[in-house]
Scaffold this motif. Structure first.
Motif, PDB file in Angstrom:
ATOM      1  N   TYR A 122       0.837  -1.207   0.000  1.00  0.00           N
ATOM      2  CA  TYR A 122       0.000   0.000   0.000  1.00  0.00           C
ATOM      3  C   TYR A 122       0.870   1.255   0.000  1.00  0.00           C
ATOM      4  N   THR A 123       1.875   1.272   0.869  1.00  0.00           N
ATOM      5  CA  THR A 123       2.761   2.429   0.979  1.00  0.00           C
ATOM      6  C   THR A 123       3.542   2.645  -0.308  1.00  0.00           C
ATOM      7  N   TYR A 124       4.041   1.563  -0.871  1.00  0.00           N
ATOM      8  CA  TYR A 124       4.808   1.645  -2.120  1.00  0.00           C
ATOM      9  C   TYR A 124       3.967   2.254  -3.244  1.00  0.00           C
ATOM     10  N   CYS A 125       2.756   1.742  -3.391  1.00  0.00           N
ATOM     11  CA  CYS A 125       1.870   2.246  -4.450  1.00  0.00           C
ATOM     12  C   CYS A 125       1.490   3.701  -4.199  1.00  0.00           C
ATOM     13  N   LEU A 126       1.199   4.021  -2.956  1.00  0.00           N
ATOM     14  CA  LEU A 126       0.818   5.392  -2.611  1.00  0.00           C
ATOM     15  C   LEU A 126       1.963   6.368  -2.893  1.00  0.00           C
ATOM     16  N   CYS A 127       3.177   5.961  -2.560  1.00  0.00           N
ATOM     17  CA  CYS A 127       4.339   6.821  -2.803  1.00  0.00           C
ATOM     18  C   CYS A 127       4.544   7.054  -4.301  1.00  0.00           C
ATOM     19  N   LYS A 128       4.353   6.014  -5.098  1.00  0.00           N
ATOM     20  CA  LYS A 128       4.494   6.181  -6.543  1.00  0.00           C
ATOM     21  C   LYS A 128       3.427   7.123  -7.089  1.00  0.00           C
ATOM     22  N   GLN A 129       2.235   7.010  -6.562  1.00  0.00           N
ATOM     23  CA  GLN A 129       1.150   7.890  -6.999  1.00  0.00           C
ATOM     24  C   GLN A 129       1.410   9.342  -6.606  1.00  0.00           C
ATOM     25  N   LEU A 181      -6.059   7.645  13.089  1.00  0.00           N
ATOM     26  CA  LEU A 181      -4.621   7.645  12.824  1.00  0.00           C
ATOM     27  C   LEU A 181      -3.918   6.401  13.353  1.00  0.00           C
ATOM     28  N   LEU A 182      -4.615   5.575  14.115  1.00  0.00           N
ATOM     29  CA  LEU A 182      -4.054   4.300  14.539  1.00  0.00           C
ATOM     30  C   LEU A 182      -4.364   3.196  13.535  1.00  0.00           C
ATOM     31  N   ASN A 183      -5.106   3.529  12.499  1.00  0.00           N
ATOM     32  CA  ASN A 183      -5.254   2.625  11.372  1.00  0.00           C
ATOM     33  C   ASN A 183      -4.023   2.821  10.495  1.00  0.00           C
ATOM     34  N   PRO A 184      -3.224   1.782  10.266  1.00  0.00           N
ATOM     35  CA  PRO A 184      -1.947   1.973   9.563  1.00  0.00           C
ATOM     36  C   PRO A 184      -2.097   2.560   8.169  1.00  0.00           C
ATOM     37  N   TYR A 185      -3.133   2.166   7.455  1.00  0.00           N
ATOM     38  CA  TYR A 185      -3.334   2.672   6.092  1.00  0.00           C
ATOM     39  C   TYR A 185      -3.687   4.159   6.105  1.00  0.00           C
ATOM     40  N   GLN A 186      -4.590   4.533   6.985  1.00  0.00           N
ATOM     41  CA  GLN A 186      -4.995   5.932   7.068  1.00  0.00           C
ATOM     42  C   GLN A 186      -3.842   6.801   7.550  1.00  0.00           C
ATOM     43  N   ASN A 187      -3.093   6.295   8.505  1.00  0.00           N
ATOM     44  CA  ASN A 187      -1.960   7.047   9.033  1.00  0.00           C
ATOM     45  C   ASN A 187      -0.946   7.332   7.935  1.00  0.00           C
ATOM     46  N   ILE A 188      -0.602   6.310   7.167  1.00  0.00           N
ATOM     47  CA  ILE A 188       0.381   6.477   6.103  1.00  0.00           C
ATOM     48  C   ILE A 188      -0.177   7.360   4.992  1.00  0.00           C
ATOM     49  N   ARG A 189      -1.461   7.236   4.710  1.00  0.00           N
ATOM     50  CA  ARG A 189      -2.069   8.077   3.674  1.00  0.00           C
ATOM     51  C   ARG A 189      -1.936   9.556   4.026  1.00  0.00           C
ATOM     52  N   VAL A 190      -2.189   9.884   5.279  1.00  0.00           N
ATOM     53  CA  VAL A 190      -2.055  11.272   5.728  1.00  0.00           C
ATOM     54  C   VAL A 190      -0.595  11.697   5.717  1.00  0.00           C
ATOM     55  N   GLY A 191       0.297  10.819   6.202  1.00  0.00           N
ATOM     56  CA  GLY A 191       1.712  11.159   6.271  1.00  0.00           C
ATOM     57  C   GLY A 191       2.349  11.367   4.912  1.00  0.00           C
ATOM     58  N   VAL A 192       2.034  10.504   3.961  1.00  0.00           N
ATOM     59  CA  VAL A 192       2.594  10.637   2.611  1.00  0.00           C
ATOM     60  C   VAL A 192       2.083  11.913   1.953  1.00  0.00           C
ATOM     61  N   ASP A 193       0.801  12.199   2.124  1.00  0.00           N
ATOM     62  CA  ASP A 193       0.231  13.419   1.543  1.00  0.00           C
ATOM     63  C   ASP A 193       0.896  14.662   2.129  1.00  0.00           C
ATOM     64  N   TYR A 194       1.151  14.630   3.428  1.00  0.00           N
ATOM     65  CA  TYR A 194       1.794  15.768   4.088  1.00  0.00           C
ATOM     66  C   TYR A 194       3.226  15.942   3.592  1.00  0.00           C
ATOM     67  N   MET A 195       3.969  14.840   3.489  1.00  0.00           N
ATOM     68  CA  MET A 195       5.344  14.937   3.010  1.00  0.00           C
ATOM     69  C   MET A 195       5.401  15.408   1.558  1.00  0.00           C
ATOM     70  N   ARG A 196       4.474  14.967   0.740  1.00  0.00           N
ATOM     71  CA  ARG A 196       4.421  15.449  -0.646  1.00  0.00           C
ATOM     72  C   ARG A 196       4.261  16.974  -0.662  1.00  0.00           C
TER      73      ARG A 196
END
Length: 254
Positions: A122-129, A181-196
């Motif tokens: 999930y993280t890999y695909c999200l980062c590529k997107q 934010l304790l859901n790993p997918y949601q947490n990473i989704r927010v974090g990746v969007d913020y870092m972008r």
């Protein structure tokens, strides 16, 4: 004479009973040990087969079959993990090409860190997107939470893999349909969007990490105004990012 003979027979019977007891105990112990060894070998074989199936999969469906169950057992846990890891479909899109499974360092495994294959994909695909380096996010997860999806810090204000503070990201969470934010997918989704967003705004990973760590005002006042651009936080994460990228590159060539 008869009495001594009876006593001798009694001693012999006692020795036989003791010997048989020892034999039985050893046999049972050996049986248990053999059973455990067989189980360990079976898990090892299953793990290898699962890894090969993932790496050679031609479709998301092929890759996802049985993966969650198998990799949770590799960790040495019970047969079930929290349902939170089964809360996301594995149909992430077509960005799976190039994915390499990353086994987190043993030091984090020993302390309960967990970064399962589902979350990695999930993280890999999200980062590529999003156009964010995958190894950067992995390094941040390692630094922030030690791969503990349910980690909390800052007196309970920062949460999850990427230690995100909800009070600063409520609007972002709403936009991304993230409620926990304790859901790993949601947490990473927010974090990746913020870092972008931070990388686009500040131009470099090191400055984006500084703002992630201190906030925009804090980074300007505590770091940049004093001529500090690289310090322990962003330096260590960038170093780990490079190391993880090398590991993944080596893994893909094996």
């Amino acid at each position: 004479m008869e009495r001594r003979r009876r006593e001798r027979h009694k001693r012999i019977r006692k020795r036989i009973i003791i010997t048989l007891t020892i034999v039985v105990i050893c046999a049972v112990a050996a049986g248990i040990g053999w059973h455990h060894w067989q189980q360990a070998q079976a898990r090892k074989k299953t793990r290898q087969e699962t890894i090969e199936r993932i790496l050679n999969a031609e479709t998301i469906a092929d890759m996802s079959a049985g993966v969650a169950y198998e990799f949770r057992n590799v960790r040495g846990q019970q047969e079930t993990e929290p349902d939170v890891f089964a809360s996301m479909s594995m149909d992430y899109g077509d960005e799976i090409e190039g994915f390499v499974y990353y086994e987190i360092p043993e030091e984090y495994q020993r302390t309960g860190g967990y970064f399962p294959i589902e979350v990695q994909i999930y993280t890999y695909c999200l980062c590529k997107q999003q156009g964010v380096r995958y190894a950067l996010i992995v390094a941040m997860i390692e630094h922030e939470s030690g791969y503990h999806y349910d980690c909390t810090g800052d007196d309970g204000e920062s949460a999850g893999y990427m230690q995100i503070m909800q009070k600063y990201h409520s609007e972002r969470m709403e936009e991304l349909s993230a409620t926990d934010l304790l859901n790993p997918y949601q947490n990473i989704r927010v974090g990746v969007d913020y870092m972008r967003e931070l990388i686009e705004r500040y131009g470099t990973i090191q400055d984006a990490l500084a703002v992630y760590n201190y906030g925009a005002t804090g980074a300007r006042e505590k770091l940049w105004s004093n001529g500090i651009y690289v310090y322990s936080y962003n330096e260590s994460i960038m170093q780990r990012m490079k190391e993880i990228e090398e590991e993944l590159e080596n893994g893909s060539s094996n």
